[in-house]
Design a protein around this motif. Structure first.
Motif, mmCIF file in Angstrom:
data_model
loop_
_atom_site.group_PDB
_atom_site.id
_atom_site.type_symbol
_atom_site.label_atom_id
_atom_site.label_comp_id
_atom_site.label_asym_id
_atom_site.label_seq_id
_atom_site.Cartn_x
_atom_site.Cartn_y
_atom_site.Cartn_z
ATOM 1 N N GLU A 4 1.146 -1.506 -0.012
ATOM 2 C CA GLU A 4 0.181 -0.117 -0.150
ATOM 3 C C GLU A 4 1.116 1.366 0.142
ATOM 4 O O GLU A 4 2.287 1.342 0.481
ATOM 5 N N THR A 8 0.982 5.465 5.008
ATOM 6 C CA THR A 8 -0.551 6.801 4.573
ATOM 7 C C THR A 8 -2.210 5.516 6.168
ATOM 8 O O THR A 8 -1.235 4.272 5.965
ATOM 9 N N ARG A 10 -4.463 4.400 4.781
ATOM 10 C CA ARG A 10 -4.704 2.772 3.722
ATOM 11 C C ARG A 10 -3.626 1.601 4.594
ATOM 12 O O ARG A 10 -4.082 0.418 4.879
ATOM 13 N N SER A 11 -1.967 1.758 4.176
ATOM 14 C CA SER A 11 -1.300 1.054 4.516
ATOM 15 C C SER A 11 -1.326 0.582 6.180
ATOM 16 O O SER A 11 -0.689 -0.924 6.354
ATOM 17 N N THR A 47 5.281 11.688 -2.571
ATOM 18 C CA THR A 47 3.424 12.523 -2.784
ATOM 19 C C THR A 47 4.590 12.745 -4.399
ATOM 20 O O THR A 47 5.522 12.843 -4.602
ATOM 21 N N ASP A 65 -1.006 14.466 -2.701
ATOM 22 C CA ASP A 65 -1.360 12.834 -2.747
ATOM 23 C C ASP A 65 -0.319 12.156 -2.435
ATOM 24 O O ASP A 65 0.763 12.243 -3.426
ATOM 25 N N GLU A 70 -4.360 8.831 -0.803
ATOM 26 C CA GLU A 70 -4.402 9.115 0.340
ATOM 27 C C GLU A 70 -3.783 10.454 0.739
ATOM 28 O O GLU A 70 -3.053 11.148 -0.619
ATOM 29 N N ARG A 71 -3.678 10.955 1.880
ATOM 30 C CA ARG A 71 -3.192 12.381 1.835
ATOM 31 C C ARG A 71 -2.252 12.478 3.031
ATOM 32 O O ARG A 71 -2.211 10.545 4.003
#
Length: 216
Positions: A4, A8, A10-11, A47, A65, A70-71
């Protein structure tokens, strides 16, 4: 980061879902003092932006990004997004002070372990947060690495797996210091970690946990 976008939310959620024992992340300070979660001092690699983190405000960093939409997260968001134990790597003494404030405010001494390549940063967080668990990281080191860990009160050494020797591990253990190896992304490295008697490893791939169980 193997599966991922690196550093982030998500990771981190993926790591938790995979049953990893803890989540490792990296902290830098933004221009306006936010604890930004990113490995490098610059935003270029991870990013769609460029330049140093320290020269951007959090609002400016939020516009980037960080991969797959993802931020760039801040440390407090990670604490809210996952419930896993966290090993937070700090890059300097200034980040240590900011992190100490969050640890005190949220009573995180039991959940958050703090690591750094810099002896002075490890010593500073230990001074600011009595009882916090600390880790001294090294990629290259001399015969005094265990003494360095003890001098700053680090209970663990995190050492590059390619250079770890049995002598260093045995010396650390004799002095009550744990040793973890980084980065272990293959079964071959996992076997090496076991042969060395390491207390743990870090990995970029959750699947290594399944390999560990199957070969254990």
């Amino acid at each position: 980061m193997g599966v991922e976008p690196e550093n982030t939310l998500r990771s981190f959620r993926r790591a938790e879902q995979a049953g990893m024992d803890a989540i490792e992340l990296d902290l830098h300070l933004s221009k306006d003092g936010a604890l930004v979660v990113m490995h490098d001092a610059d935003v270029d690699r991870t990013t769609d932006g460029s330049g140093p983190i320290a020269e951007r405000t959090l609002a400016e960093l939020r516009e980037l990004d960080a991969g797959g939409g993802e931020r760039v997260p801040v440390f407090e968001e990670v604490l809210d997004a996952v419930g896993s134990p966290i090993q937070a790597e700090i890059k300097d003494v200034a980040a240590a002070r900011a992190l100490a404030e969050v640890i005190h405010a949220r009573s995180l001494v039991e959940r958050v372990e703090v690591s750094s390549f810099h002896d002075e940063a490890v010593a500073e967080i230990a001074r600011l947060v009595p009882g916090v668990r600390t880790v001294l990281i090294a990629s290259r080191w001399g015969a005094d690495v265990v003494d360095r860990a003890k001098a700053v009160g680090a209970g663990t050494l995190a050492l590059g797996i390619r250079r770890v020797t049995l002598e260093v591990v045995e010396n650390a253990h004799a002095n009550g210091v744990r040793v973890i190896g980084w980065v272990v992304n293959t079964e071959e490295r996992l076997r090496l970690a076991r042969a060395l008697g390491l207390d743990g490893v870090t990995t970029d791939f959750p699947e290594i946990r399944r390999a560990a169980r199957l070969s254990g």
